[in-house]
Design a protein around this motif. Structure first.
Motif, mmCIF file in Angstrom:
data_model
loop_
_atom_site.group_PDB
_atom_site.id
_atom_site.type_symbol
_atom_site.label_atom_id
_atom_site.label_comp_id
_atom_site.label_asym_id
_atom_site.label_seq_id
_atom_site.Cartn_x
_atom_site.Cartn_y
_atom_site.Cartn_z
ATOM 1 N N TYR A 36 63.519 135.258 -7.755
ATOM 2 C CA TYR A 36 64.057 136.609 -7.919
ATOM 3 C C TYR A 36 63.671 137.232 -9.251
ATOM 4 N N LEU A 37 62.560 136.792 -9.815
ATOM 5 C CA LEU A 37 62.118 137.358 -11.086
ATOM 6 C C LEU A 37 61.862 138.854 -10.979
ATOM 7 N N ASP A 38 61.212 139.276 -9.894
ATOM 8 C CA ASP A 38 60.903 140.696 -9.740
ATOM 9 C C ASP A 38 62.175 141.512 -9.572
ATOM 10 N N THR A 39 63.126 140.988 -8.815
ATOM 11 C CA THR A 39 64.417 141.677 -8.650
ATOM 12 C C THR A 39 65.121 141.812 -9.989
ATOM 13 N N PHE A 40 65.078 140.748 -10.774
ATOM 14 C CA PHE A 40 65.697 140.766 -12.101
ATOM 15 C C PHE A 40 65.025 141.804 -12.998
ATOM 16 N N ALA A 41 63.678 141.820 -12.974
ATOM 17 C CA ALA A 41 62.947 142.783 -13.802
ATOM 18 C C ALA A 41 63.240 144.212 -13.376
ATOM 19 N N ASN A 42 63.297 144.449 -12.078
ATOM 20 C CA ASN A 42 63.610 145.798 -11.585
ATOM 21 C C ASN A 42 65.011 146.224 -11.989
ATOM 22 N N ALA A 43 65.963 145.289 -11.943
ATOM 23 C CA ALA A 43 67.341 145.615 -12.319
ATOM 24 C C ALA A 43 67.431 145.981 -13.791
ATOM 25 N N LEU A 44 66.769 145.196 -14.631
ATOM 26 C CA LEU A 44 66.782 145.513 -16.059
ATOM 27 C C LEU A 44 66.105 146.843 -16.338
ATOM 28 N N LEU A 45 64.981 147.084 -15.647
ATOM 29 C CA LEU A 45 64.286 148.351 -15.850
ATOM 30 C C LEU A 45 65.156 149.517 -15.407
ATOM 31 N N GLY A 46 65.913 149.328 -14.318
ATOM 32 C CA GLY A 46 66.802 150.378 -13.854
ATOM 33 C C GLY A 46 67.845 150.755 -14.883
ATOM 34 N N LEU A 47 68.278 149.792 -15.674
ATOM 35 C CA LEU A 47 69.273 150.079 -16.712
ATOM 36 C C LEU A 47 68.716 150.995 -17.792
ATOM 37 N N THR A 48 67.389 151.011 -17.942
ATOM 38 C CA THR A 48 66.773 151.868 -18.958
ATOM 39 C C THR A 48 66.573 153.305 -18.466
ATOM 40 N N GLY A 49 66.671 153.490 -17.156
ATOM 41 C CA GLY A 49 66.428 154.809 -16.593
ATOM 42 C C GLY A 49 64.966 155.130 -16.398
ATOM 43 N N LEU A 50 64.089 154.139 -16.612
ATOM 44 C CA LEU A 50 62.655 154.345 -16.457
ATOM 45 C C LEU A 50 62.176 153.764 -15.134
ATOM 46 N N THR A 51 60.972 154.114 -14.726
ATOM 47 C CA THR A 51 60.330 153.536 -13.545
ATOM 48 C C THR A 51 58.934 153.054 -13.936
ATOM 49 N N THR A 52 58.328 152.271 -13.062
ATOM 50 C CA THR A 52 56.979 151.768 -13.343
ATOM 51 C C THR A 52 55.924 152.868 -13.241
ATOM 52 N N ALA A 53 56.326 154.063 -12.863
ATOM 53 C CA ALA A 53 55.385 155.177 -12.825
ATOM 54 C C ALA A 53 54.999 155.638 -14.229
ATOM 55 N N SER A 54 55.839 155.342 -15.206
ATOM 56 C CA SER A 54 55.537 155.716 -16.587
ATOM 57 C C SER A 54 54.898 154.542 -17.311
ATOM 58 N N HIS A 55 54.152 154.834 -18.364
ATOM 59 C CA HIS A 55 53.506 153.773 -19.142
ATOM 60 C C HIS A 55 54.539 152.836 -19.759
ATOM 61 N N LEU A 56 55.582 153.429 -20.367
ATOM 62 C CA LEU A 56 56.605 152.602 -21.001
ATOM 63 C C LEU A 56 57.359 151.777 -19.967
ATOM 64 N N GLY A 57 57.653 152.377 -18.825
ATOM 65 C CA GLY A 57 58.346 151.653 -17.768
ATOM 66 C C GLY A 57 57.532 150.484 -17.250
ATOM 67 N N GLU A 58 56.235 150.679 -17.082
ATOM 68 C CA GLU A 58 55.357 149.598 -16.623
ATOM 69 C C GLU A 58 55.312 148.468 -17.651
ATOM 70 N N ALA A 59 55.258 148.847 -18.931
ATOM 71 C CA ALA A 59 55.223 147.833 -19.986
ATOM 72 C C ALA A 59 56.527 147.039 -20.029
ATOM 73 N N LEU A 60 57.654 147.733 -19.916
ATOM 74 C CA LEU A 60 58.948 147.047 -19.948
ATOM 75 C C LEU A 60 59.125 146.140 -18.731
ATOM 76 N N HIS A 61 58.708 146.623 -17.562
ATOM 77 C CA HIS A 61 58.816 145.798 -16.359
ATOM 78 C C HIS A 61 57.997 144.521 -16.527
ATOM 79 N N PHE A 62 56.808 144.643 -17.086
ATOM 80 C CA PHE A 62 55.961 143.489 -17.338
ATOM 81 C C PHE A 62 56.670 142.493 -18.247
ATOM 82 N N PHE A 63 57.287 142.985 -19.310
ATOM 83 C CA PHE A 63 57.991 142.111 -20.257
ATOM 84 C C PHE A 63 59.198 141.459 -19.602
#
Length: 353
Positions: A36-63
């Motif tokens: 569930y790593l991807d689910t975990f990463a998506n949940a954390l990214l959701g808390l930031t209000g960003l999506t992977t459509a943005s550069h910062l969102g993609e970078a954070l999701h990767f991290f």
């Protein structure tokens, strides 16, 4: 009194029964967490209000995805290798895998890397584990190079996009680089350029008689001790390396790179592509879509493959992590040998295709 790498084997911290209960709980938990790593990463990214459509969102999701992934791999592999080491004396393991005459150990290690779908940073934990089990340095480097550079996902994608000849040439060149680089590094006898704490682990302190007398509780304690010794030392470097890779991952300048890698580019386009790839970080499967996009914009296949190989075998994040394990002369030697092999791949592909 000498500070042994291994805990004293006379009295396990936990009884065998307690160890069994602990592992029955922790092993499934490890598997669930990894699944569930991807689910975990998506949940954390959701808390930031960003999506992977943005550069910062993609970078954070990767991290958010790669940090727990690499840490889980590190803990699991180091624990397992710590247990395995109790069954084999370091000298015996070296004798089995050194392959001094024909480089058999390097061939086996490079072949293992093909079916081990690790990115460069994920391969580092197993690299450390090999060293802790007494596997020769050159053999471990063959694995470290092969695991990220050549894997089944990349082969399938290359086969689907460019045909079997390209996939076969990629496989053979990647294996040759891994085997040759490992043999060269092994022949240079650079074990003294391992960090001191790694040298102590690699040398080991167990004897065959001691190994035969260990209980399973003591073997599990040795695995836990390895986690404390190794993970406790390298985790800051792992996080720093992944953070750098994540920051760059969200900002891939495809148009700029395609202009450098085009068919009309000069001879220096291959080394330039390698230099461009080093600061970036991805695995082979993740970079294949970028390869396809670059080729679609007119880049040559050899130059793009050299770019891809430098990302997954010479990435700056990997070097940051390896710095905790290797001293600078060994890192420089490793990078130089691999870079020469990658340049050869680029020029060969551009010449024959």
């Amino acid at each position: 009194m000498q500070n042994n790498v291994h805990p004293q084997p006379h009295s396990p911290t936990l009884s065998l029964r307690n160890w069994v209960v602990t592992l029955v709980v922790l092993i499934p938990a490890w598997g669930v967490a990894y699944a569930y790593l991807d689910t975990f990463a998506n949940a954390l990214l959701g808390l930031t209000g960003l999506t992977t459509a943005s550069h910062l969102g993609e970078a954070l999701h990767f991290f958010f995805f790669d940090t727990p992934k690499v840490m889980l791999l590190l803990i699991g592999i180091v624990f397992a290798m710590g247990i395995i080491q109790t069954f084999f004396a370091p000298k015996r393991t070296r004798a089995m895998l050194s392959g001094k005459r024909l480089g058999i150990g390097n061939v086996l290690a490079a072949s293992l890397g093909i079916v081990t779908p690790f990115c460069s940073c994920s391969a580092v934990p197993l690299f450390i584990g090999f060293l802790s089990a007494g596997v020769p340095l050159g053999v471990t480097f063959s694995f470290l190079i092969s695991a990220p550079m050549v894997n089944e996902v990349a082969l399938v994608l290359l086969f689907g996009m460019f045909g079997w000849k390209v996939a076969a040439l990629y496989l053979s060149m990647g294996l040759l680089i891994a085997i040759f680089s490992g043999v060269v590094i092994g022949q240079l006898n650079m074990e003294r350029f391992l960090e001191d704490w790694v040298q102590k682990i690699a040398k080991g302190n167990a004897t065959p008689a001691t190994e035969a007398s260990l209980s399973w509780g003591q073997r599990f304690d040795t695995g836990r001790h390895h986690i404390r010794e190794i993970v406790g030392k390298v985790w800051p470097y792992i996080i720093a390396g992944i953070a750098l890779g994540a920051g760059i991952h969200g900002y891939v300048p495809q148009d700029f790179m395609a202009s450098i890698m085009g068919r009309d580019a000069a001879w220096w386009s291959v080394p330039a592509a390698v230099l461009l790839g080093i600061p970036m970080y991805s695995n082979a499967a993740g970079i294949i879509p970028v390869v396809e996009a670059l080729i679609g914009k007119g880049a040559t296949l050899g130059t793009v493959l050299a770019f891809m190989m430098s990302i997954i075998a010479l990435s700056a994040p990997e070097m940051i992590i390896l710095r905790k394990v290797l001293k600078p002369p060994l890192i420089i030697t490793f990078a130089t040998v691999v870079a020469c092999g990658i340049l050869l791949v680029g020029y060969v592909f551009n010449a024959v295709l």
